[in-house]
Design a protein around this motif. Structure first.
Motif, PDB file in Angstrom:
ATOM      1  N   ALA A   8     -21.230 -31.565 -23.351  1.00  0.00           N
ATOM      2  CA  ALA A   8     -20.311 -30.467 -23.679  1.00  0.00           C
ATOM      3  C   ALA A   8     -20.764 -29.180 -23.012  1.00  0.00           C
ATOM      4  N   LEU A   9     -22.073 -28.928 -23.039  1.00  0.00           N
ATOM      5  CA  LEU A   9     -22.599 -27.725 -22.385  1.00  0.00           C
ATOM      6  C   LEU A   9     -22.447 -27.811 -20.872  1.00  0.00           C
ATOM      7  N   VAL A  10     -22.649 -28.989 -20.321  1.00  0.00           N
ATOM      8  CA  VAL A  10     -22.483 -29.166 -18.875  1.00  0.00           C
ATOM      9  C   VAL A  10     -21.036 -28.918 -18.461  1.00  0.00           C
ATOM     10  N   SER A  11     -20.093 -29.290 -19.327  1.00  0.00           N
ATOM     11  CA  SER A  11     -18.673 -29.149 -18.985  1.00  0.00           C
ATOM     12  C   SER A  11     -18.268 -27.697 -18.768  1.00  0.00           C
ATOM     13  N   ARG A  12     -19.073 -26.745 -19.253  1.00  0.00           N
ATOM     14  CA  ARG A  12     -18.782 -25.334 -19.036  1.00  0.00           C
ATOM     15  C   ARG A  12     -18.978 -24.931 -17.580  1.00  0.00           C
ATOM     16  N   GLY A  13     -19.826 -25.668 -16.875  1.00  0.00           N
ATOM     17  CA  GLY A  13     -20.067 -25.365 -15.471  1.00  0.00           C
ATOM     18  C   GLY A  13     -20.985 -24.188 -15.238  1.00  0.00           C
ATOM     19  N   SER A  14     -21.705 -23.778 -16.265  1.00  0.00           N
ATOM     20  CA  SER A  14     -22.589 -22.619 -16.135  1.00  0.00           C
ATOM     21  C   SER A  14     -23.906 -22.868 -16.854  1.00  0.00           C
ATOM     22  N   ALA A  15     -24.976 -22.295 -16.310  1.00  0.00           N
ATOM     23  CA  ALA A  15     -26.292 -22.431 -16.937  1.00  0.00           C
ATOM     24  C   ALA A  15     -26.529 -21.358 -17.993  1.00  0.00           C
ATOM     25  N   THR A  16     -25.637 -20.363 -18.055  1.00  0.00           N
ATOM     26  CA  THR A  16     -25.794 -19.242 -18.978  1.00  0.00           C
ATOM     27  C   THR A  16     -25.136 -19.541 -20.318  1.00  0.00           C
ATOM     28  N   LEU A  17     -25.894 -19.367 -21.391  1.00  0.00           N
ATOM     29  CA  LEU A  17     -25.370 -19.559 -22.741  1.00  0.00           C
ATOM     30  C   LEU A  17     -25.470 -18.250 -23.512  1.00  0.00           C
ATOM     31  N   THR A  18     -24.395 -17.884 -24.210  1.00  0.00           N
ATOM     32  CA  THR A  18     -24.420 -16.671 -25.027  1.00  0.00           C
ATOM     33  C   THR A  18     -25.180 -16.935 -26.324  1.00  0.00           C
ATOM     34  N   ASP A  19     -25.582 -15.859 -26.976  1.00  0.00           N
ATOM     35  CA  ASP A  19     -26.255 -15.994 -28.275  1.00  0.00           C
ATOM     36  C   ASP A  19     -25.336 -16.666 -29.292  1.00  0.00           C
ATOM     37  N   ALA A  20     -24.022 -16.385 -29.182  1.00  0.00           N
ATOM     38  CA  ALA A  20     -23.071 -16.968 -30.120  1.00  0.00           C
ATOM     39  C   ALA A  20     -23.019 -18.491 -29.969  1.00  0.00           C
ATOM     40  N   ILE A  21     -23.050 -18.985 -28.732  1.00  0.00           N
ATOM     41  CA  ILE A  21     -23.029 -20.430 -28.506  1.00  0.00           C
ATOM     42  C   ILE A  21     -24.312 -21.067 -29.017  1.00  0.00           C
ATOM     43  N   ARG A  22     -25.435 -20.402 -28.784  1.00  0.00           N
ATOM     44  CA  ARG A  22     -26.711 -20.942 -29.267  1.00  0.00           C
ATOM     45  C   ARG A  22     -26.727 -21.030 -30.790  1.00  0.00           C
ATOM     46  N   ALA A  23     -26.187 -19.999 -31.458  1.00  0.00           N
ATOM     47  CA  ALA A  23     -26.141 -20.003 -32.919  1.00  0.00           C
ATOM     48  C   ALA A  23     -25.201 -21.099 -33.424  1.00  0.00           C
ATOM     49  N   GLU A  24     -24.054 -21.247 -32.749  1.00  0.00           N
ATOM     50  CA  GLU A  24     -23.098 -22.292 -33.128  1.00  0.00           C
ATOM     51  C   GLU A  24     -23.714 -23.674 -32.942  1.00  0.00           C
ATOM     52  N   LEU A  25     -24.467 -23.835 -31.865  1.00  0.00           N
ATOM     53  CA  LEU A  25     -25.109 -25.118 -31.576  1.00  0.00           C
ATOM     54  C   LEU A  25     -26.137 -25.478 -32.651  1.00  0.00           C
ATOM     55  N   LYS A  26     -26.925 -24.501 -33.040  1.00  0.00           N
ATOM     56  CA  LYS A  26     -27.937 -24.735 -34.072  1.00  0.00           C
ATOM     57  C   LYS A  26     -27.285 -25.152 -35.387  1.00  0.00           C
ATOM     58  N   SER A  27     -26.190 -24.477 -35.744  1.00  0.00           N
ATOM     59  CA  SER A  27     -25.472 -24.813 -36.970  1.00  0.00           C
ATOM     60  C   SER A  27     -24.853 -26.200 -36.876  1.00  0.00           C
ATOM     61  N   LEU A  28     -24.296 -26.522 -35.703  1.00  0.00           N
ATOM     62  CA  LEU A  28     -23.669 -27.827 -35.511  1.00  0.00           C
ATOM     63  C   LEU A  28     -24.658 -28.956 -35.736  1.00  0.00           C
ATOM     64  N   VAL A  29     -25.825 -28.859 -35.140  1.00  0.00           N
ATOM     65  CA  VAL A  29     -26.820 -29.929 -35.273  1.00  0.00           C
ATOM     66  C   VAL A  29     -27.236 -30.094 -36.728  1.00  0.00           C
ATOM     67  N   SER A  30     -27.401 -28.958 -37.414  1.00  0.00           N
ATOM     68  CA  SER A  30     -27.795 -29.023 -38.827  1.00  0.00           C
ATOM     69  C   SER A  30     -26.731 -29.716 -39.669  1.00  0.00           C
ATOM     70  N   LEU A  31     -25.466 -29.322 -39.461  1.00  0.00           N
ATOM     71  CA  LEU A  31     -24.382 -29.912 -40.249  1.00  0.00           C
ATOM     72  C   LEU A  31     -24.145 -31.368 -39.867  1.00  0.00           C
ATOM     73  N   TRP A  32     -24.237 -31.657 -38.584  1.00  0.00           N
ATOM     74  CA  TRP A  32     -24.011 -33.033 -38.115  1.00  0.00           C
ATOM     75  C   TRP A  32     -25.088 -33.966 -38.661  1.00  0.00           C
ATOM     76  N   SER A  33     -26.312 -33.494 -38.737  1.00  0.00           N
ATOM     77  CA  SER A  33     -27.394 -34.337 -39.261  1.00  0.00           C
ATOM     78  C   SER A  33     -27.172 -34.661 -40.737  1.00  0.00           C
ATOM     79  N   SER A  34     -26.486 -33.751 -41.457  1.00  0.00           N
ATOM     80  CA  SER A  34     -26.254 -33.975 -42.887  1.00  0.00           C
ATOM     81  C   SER A  34     -25.274 -35.124 -43.128  1.00  0.00           C
ATOM     82  N   VAL A  35     -24.480 -35.467 -42.093  1.00  0.00           N
ATOM     83  CA  VAL A  35     -23.581 -36.626 -42.210  1.00  0.00           C
ATOM     84  C   VAL A  35     -24.075 -37.753 -41.297  1.00  0.00           C
ATOM     85  N   LEU A  36     -25.384 -37.744 -41.048  1.00  0.00           N
ATOM     86  CA  LEU A  36     -26.065 -38.814 -40.316  1.00  0.00           C
ATOM     87  C   LEU A  36     -25.508 -39.013 -38.907  1.00  0.00           C
ATOM     88  N   PHE A  37     -25.154 -37.894 -38.265  1.00  0.00           N
ATOM     89  CA  PHE A  37     -24.642 -37.903 -36.886  1.00  0.00           C
ATOM     90  C   PHE A  37     -23.494 -38.892 -36.701  1.00  0.00           C
TER      91      PHE A  37
END
Length: 364
Positions: free
Chosen positions: A57-86
């Motif tokens: 998904a990150l590669v599909s953006r076509g850029s190596a630059t990530l905003t702080d908002a995307i990093r925060a969203e990513l961290k939350s996503l992994v936490s929530l996804w792990s709670s439903v066993l991925f």
């Protein structure tokens, strides 16, 4: 002049994100909650697929630059996804993938260093989100038991605003001025609209948001119930509407910004006073910013400096008929039953109009 950094290939982006961004969020020591029935090998495969999906998904953006908002969203996503066993079908993961794919053009524009191109892409994406959010309406009842989402234009009946009676003589002076929201905004960039509960104030603002976005304007919708205090600033608008403050400020300065504040009556007494001061202050700072406020009559305050007061008029009999016709047809087209949808809708509308005529309480 320094040369622009060489753009990374997809293979290089994949390696970079796996190593520096996603990998650290997926520790090898992750263990599922106690009592999980799925075999460990199944859970481990899920975890690996989840990690791979995020990287792609990150590669599909076509850029190596990530905003702080995307990093925060990513961290939350992994936490929530792990709670439903991925779980492979987790909706949050699909949304993350779709959002990142939509960012590709913006990310590439940012790397090009062309600020005009970046702004155009960001604003177009924002307008798309506004139209998607406010350009649809949920209707229930009137013969349906399921959820129906319809394009607001399909069922919206242009609503009439009534101004205060004018001086002079004649029927218009006695009854006051009547016009639609577009005409009122053309005459005055600051409006305060009052209406009874359920009269359509929020629907009107939703339609106005979608309509103005389709005309390449920048509408910012702020429901008062979502505010924690009475302060309204460019920073707060940007945070609530999920767009950079610089674009909010630019829209205000250039006259394409439209601030829609819904439900003044939902603020407490002290908050209403602070809200009034804040609205007048942002109006004074941004003379080109158009503002529309809505409220129930009990909480209305006509003393908002620079605002023209209007009342949302009741639907006339022919407007009620138009709404019933539109609603029944839209409902049939969305959830068709046996027979020709247009004929079925026409029969249903005729029956409903007869029932309304026989019930004064329903007419009101």
């Amino acid at each position: 002049m320094a040369s622009r950094a060489k753009k990374l290939t997809e293979t290089q982006l994949r390696a970079k994100f796996s190593r520096e961004v996603v990998g650290p969020l997926f520790p090898a020591s992750w263990k599922p909650p106690a009592g999980t029935s799925a075999p460990p090998v199944v859970l481990e495969n899920r975890r690996k697929r989840a990690q791979s999906r995020i990287v792609e998904a990150l590669v599909s953006r076509g850029s190596a630059t990530l905003t702080d908002a995307i990093r925060a969203e990513l961290k939350s996503l992994v936490s929530l996804w792990s709670s439903v066993l991925f779980d492979d079908g987790y909706s949050g993961a699909e949304k993350f993938e779709i959002d990142r794919a939509k960012e590709r053009a913006v990310a590439m524009a940012m790397e090009s260093g062309d600020p005009k191109k970046v702004r155009e892409l960001v604003e177009n994406e924002y307008r798309r989100r506004v139209i998607e959010q406010y350009g649809r309406i949920e209707l229930r009842g009137l013969g349906t038991s399921h959820r129906i989402l319809l394009d607001i234009d399909r069922v919206f009946v242009p609503m009439t605003l009534e101004g205060k009676p004018e001086g002079g003589s004649g029927l218009r002076a006695l009854l006051g001025r009547r016009m639609n929201i577009e005409g009122a905004l053309a005459e005055s960039p600051r409006l305060q609209i009052t209406g009874a509960p359920g009269s359509g104030k929020s629907t009107l603002l939703g339609w106005l948001a979608a309509f103005s976005a389709s005309r390449r304007e920048m509408p910012f919708v702020l429901p008062v119930r979502s505010l924690t205090d009475g302060a309204i600033t460019s920073e707060q608008i940007a945070r609530f509407c999920e767009i950079s403050e610089e674009y909010v400020a630019a829209a205000c300065k250039e006259g394409i910004g439209l601030l829609l504040i819904d439900g003044l009556d939902e603020a407490s007494g002290p908050m209403q006073k602070a809200l009034k001061q804040s609205v007048e202050a942002i109006g004074a700072r941004e003379p080109k910013l158009r503002i529309v406020l809505t409220s129930r009559p009990a909480a209305a305050d006509d003393s908002f400096k620079g605002f023209t007061p209007y009342r949302l008029a009741d639907l006339a009999p022919h407007e009620v008929d138009e709404f019933v016709d539109k609603w029944c047809l839209a409902a049939e087209l969305s959830a068709p039953r046996k027979g020709d949808p247009e004929q079925v809708a026409k029969e249903a509308a005729t029956d409903l109009k007869r029932r309304i005529e026989r019930r004064p309480s329903v007419q009101r």
